[in-house]
Design an enzyme around this catalytic site. Sequence first.
Site: not given
Ligand code: 8YV
Length: 331
Positions: A160-161, A240, A242, A271, A289
Amino acid sequence: MSTSVRPRVLITRAVFPEHLERLREGFEVESNQEDLSFDAAQLAQRLADKDGALVTGGDRINADLLRGAPHLKVVSSISVGFNHIDLHACSAAGVMATNTPDVLTETTADLGWALMMAAARQVTQAERWLREGRWQRWALDQWLGFDVHHACLGIIGMGRIGQAIARRARGFSMSILYHNRSRLDAAIEAELGARYVDKKTLLEQADHVVLVLPYAPENHHMIGAAELALMKPSACLTNIARGGLIDESALCAALQSGRLGAAGLDVYEGEPHVAPELLELPNVALTPHIGSATRATRAAMAHLAIDNLCAALKGEIPPCLLNPDVRGRAA
Ligand code: 8YV
């Protein structure tokens, strides 16, 4: 229903007031509005008597933790990523696990673009230089970056992203390559103007490579020295997804030597610890993040996580169940 039989819910991190209010309507809530960080032992202790937990990406949910939480029926994460949750352990323990897809897609795609452009045009570094009072005069060769418009965008992970990032690329007249576990339907490829290629071709040809795939142990360090060596020396790499997808030492070496043009990073291997070498590099844009970080989107994520939690605790199938093989614990 008497308050004593209401399900007990732990919220591991601070949430917006409306979320706390909503949860308190239906549950006995242990909140953490001070936003303390719980280590594994503290989390285990708080979960021992809980029926449900609202967690975030920083909370590791594994078999050890679940063993000490005999009443737990659902772990609802305020995140789309779920690499912090051991789904097999959840299913084995009869615990439903849920996430929050869709509601953050466009916001996260925006940040992907912001970071890609910041890296390519040295926006964060140039601003720091200006703030330090070092701008004395204009120069023809000052802060030269890499073009984004009419360049080739390579997207690794076309979910999706990834698709939302591709849609934005058309406004910049970019050509689009993508690599994904499975190829998209021809109609979606045509709509996005995106061409499926293998990872090697993408790395060799793209000017801007964006990582948007879910992290799993199988793709740990999927971008290491060998992959960086395939990329153009003028290429920009944006992550964006991991931190574990990139071998950060190899990335630092490539950026230091000029083997890679620039990088934009929102996520890191350890992180919130960020490698000191990264902090020293001039050709990298760094954010902490914040992919999904707008108030509207974070609120929508928390509401969806609460929808999931409520459904599970009512004995229903939550809208975003990650482990459909789970056999729920008796209510
Ligand atoms: C979150 C993210 O803010 O949704 C995800 O997987 O990486 C971020 O949008 C983060 O994981 C906090 O839960």
